[in-house]
Each structure stands twice: as structure tokens, then as C-alpha cells.
Motif scaffolding. Structure first.
Motif, PDB file in Angstrom:
ATOM      1  N   ILE A  59     -41.953 -14.891  11.269  1.00  0.00           N
ATOM      2  CA  ILE A  59     -42.025 -13.692  10.435  1.00  0.00           C
ATOM      3  C   ILE A  59     -40.695 -13.553   9.707  1.00  0.00           C
ATOM      4  O   ILE A  59     -39.648 -13.394  10.334  1.00  0.00           O
ATOM      5  N   SER A  63     -41.940 -11.989   2.879  1.00  0.00           N
ATOM      6  CA  SER A  63     -42.692 -13.226   2.750  1.00  0.00           C
ATOM      7  C   SER A  63     -43.972 -13.167   3.571  1.00  0.00           C
ATOM      8  O   SER A  63     -44.180 -12.248   4.355  1.00  0.00           O
ATOM      9  N   GLY A  64     -44.820 -14.161   3.367  1.00  0.00           N
ATOM     10  CA  GLY A  64     -46.074 -14.254   4.094  1.00  0.00           C
ATOM     11  C   GLY A  64     -46.963 -15.301   3.474  1.00  0.00           C
ATOM     12  O   GLY A  64     -46.495 -16.186   2.757  1.00  0.00           O
ATOM     13  N   ASN A 114     -48.083 -11.286   6.914  1.00  0.00           N
ATOM     14  CA  ASN A 114     -46.845 -11.920   7.371  1.00  0.00           C
ATOM     15  C   ASN A 114     -47.138 -13.192   8.177  1.00  0.00           C
ATOM     16  O   ASN A 114     -48.297 -13.579   8.326  1.00  0.00           O
ATOM     17  N   TYR A 120     -50.319  -6.856   5.216  1.00  0.00           N
ATOM     18  CA  TYR A 120     -49.426  -5.930   4.523  1.00  0.00           C
ATOM     19  C   TYR A 120     -50.220  -4.743   3.953  1.00  0.00           C
ATOM     20  O   TYR A 120     -49.663  -3.882   3.299  1.00  0.00           O
TER      21      TYR A 120
END
Length: 133
Positions: A59, A63-64, A114, A120
């Protein structure tokens, strides 16, 4: 006094621009476009603004990776996206895929999550509709 007012105004405009640029996070479909008529299999390409695409696992802030939901709404923020035929995971950091669906009308929801597949939420999702001929 006029110079001071001009500098103050310029500073406010700069801060407002920076805040709006930061707030411009989101996902979008590069293709197909909303209401497109496609033939199966069809290409689906994902786009993102304001965040980095990274493989699943670690994580990292800001970002993801992408998920494609078939005939589903956005996953609530913080919930882990399930693994099944209606939740396609792109945990290697992919930004496009080919989708095979039988003829019919579909809702496609792009969902960003994530490294642990935690959504999200709606703010990082986008829904379009397509018709497969």
C-alpha cells in the motif's frame, strides 16, 4: 499599495489553481466511450488522473490499481473488492484489457483501489454504459 494588491491577487489565483489541480483526481475510460455499441470481445482502456498505477501488494500513498465491475455500482470506500466474475482485478498494474460479454446492455464501472484491493470509493470510480451486439 497597488503592487501589494496585485501580488496578493496573483497568490490567491496560484493557490486556487494548485488546489483545483490537486482535486482533479479521478479515473476514466479511454475506451469505449459511454453509450458505445461494441462487438465482443472489445477493448477496455483505463485512465487515471492525480494518482499512480502500481501493482497490488504494497500500500503506497496516492497509488493503486484498476478494477472493472460489470453491472455494479462503485464499491464503498475502504471495502475490499471481491474476486468473482463481476469484479475484474488488474493487480499487475494493467491499464487495458479485452472483455468478452454476450449480446446485451451493460453497465461498466471502473474502480480504483489501493494495493490491498481496498476501494477508494465513488470519488475514484467512473461508470459508463455499453451495448454488446
Amino acid at each position: 499599495m497597488r503592487k501589494l494588491w496585485f501580488l496578493f491577487s496573483a497568490l490567491i489565483v496560484s493557490v486556487s489553481f494548485a488546489q483545483s489541480a490537486f482535486a482533479a483526481k479521478g479515473v476514466y475510460f479511454v475506451e469505449p466511450k459511454n453509450r458505445a455499441v461494441v462487438t465482443s470481445p472489445f477493448k477496455v482502456a483505463f485512465g487515471i488522473k492525480g494518482m499512480a498505477v502500481e501493482p497490488a501488494g504494497e500500500i503506497k500513498p496516492e497509488s493503486g490499481h484498476h478494477h472493472l465491475l460489470i453491472d455494479l455500482d462503485a464499491t464503498k470506500q475502504g471495502e475490499v473488492i471481491p474476486i468473482d466474475e463481476k469484479h475484474m482485478h488488474f493487480g499487475k498494474g494493467q491499464t487495458e484489457t479485452e472483455v468478452t460479454l454476450p449480446p446485451g446492455k451493460y453497465k461498466l464501472t471502473l474502480q480504483f483501489a489501493n494495493g490491498a484491493h481496498q476501494s477508494y470509493g465513488k470519488k475514484m470510480s467512473k461508470t459508463i454504459h455499453v451495448t454488446v451486439k
